[in-house]
Design a protein around this motif. Structure first.
Motif, PDB file in Angstrom:
ATOM      1  N   ARG A  18       0.811  -1.252   0.004  1.00  0.00           N
ATOM      2  CA  ARG A  18       0.050   0.008  -0.083  1.00  0.00           C
ATOM      3  C   ARG A  18       0.852   1.164  -0.167  1.00  0.00           C
ATOM      4  N   GLU A  21       2.170   1.580  -3.449  1.00  0.00           N
ATOM      5  CA  GLU A  21       1.298   2.364  -4.198  1.00  0.00           C
ATOM      6  C   GLU A  21       1.015   3.904  -3.888  1.00  0.00           C
ATOM      7  N   ALA A  28      -2.433   1.451  -9.102  1.00  0.00           N
ATOM      8  CA  ALA A  28      -3.531   1.153  -8.158  1.00  0.00           C
ATOM      9  C   ALA A  28      -4.910   0.688  -8.862  1.00  0.00           C
ATOM     10  N   ARG A  36      -7.895  -4.310  -4.318  1.00  0.00           N
ATOM     11  CA  ARG A  36      -6.859  -4.105  -5.027  1.00  0.00           C
ATOM     12  C   ARG A  36      -6.728  -5.552  -5.962  1.00  0.00           C
TER      13      ARG A  36
END
Length: 130
Positions: A18, A21, A28, A36
């Protein structure tokens, strides 16, 4: 694949993914259910980032390699920007090695001075036997 599977296959945490991202290093993409989703190319991106970090590259320094892979090149270091980043890292490492050698020389000089100042001269050295 979902984030948990990518994390497991890449050997990182979902939190790390994350974070990548959020830094724009990992795309994403989301499925219609909001989860995701990732593919094998994303696994390659994460592997490239991790390898470079193992070499001492900061996360921002991995960007040219990631962009090279995202552009469809077979390797993250197939692009001129990646090669430039390698050169910058080598220059940085050379400077650090020079600093460390200088500090080592200073410490060695202090040891020689300290040993010479001992009453009765330098202490005998202890040899380790294996």
């Amino acid at each position: 694949m979902r984030i948990g599977e990518l994390a497991e296959r890449a050997g990182v945490s979902t939190r790390t993914l994350r974070y990548y991202e959020s830094r724009g290093l990992l795309p994403a993409r989301r499925a219609v259910n909001g989860y995701r989703v990732y593919d094998d190319e994303d696994l390659r991106l994460v592997a490239q980032i991790r390898t470079l970090q193992d070499f001492g590259f900061g996360l921002d320094e991995t960007r040219p390699f990631v962009e090279c892979l995202r552009a469809g090149h077979p390797q993250g270091d197939s692009c001129p920007a990646s090669l430039d980043q390698y050169r910058r890292k080598i220059d940085e490492l050379d400077a650090l090695i020079g600093q460390l050698n200088s500090v080592r020389d200073q410490v060695a000089a202090e040891l020689v001075r300290a040993e010479a100042d001992l009453p009765g001269g330098p202490a005998p050295r202890c040899e380790m036997r294996g």
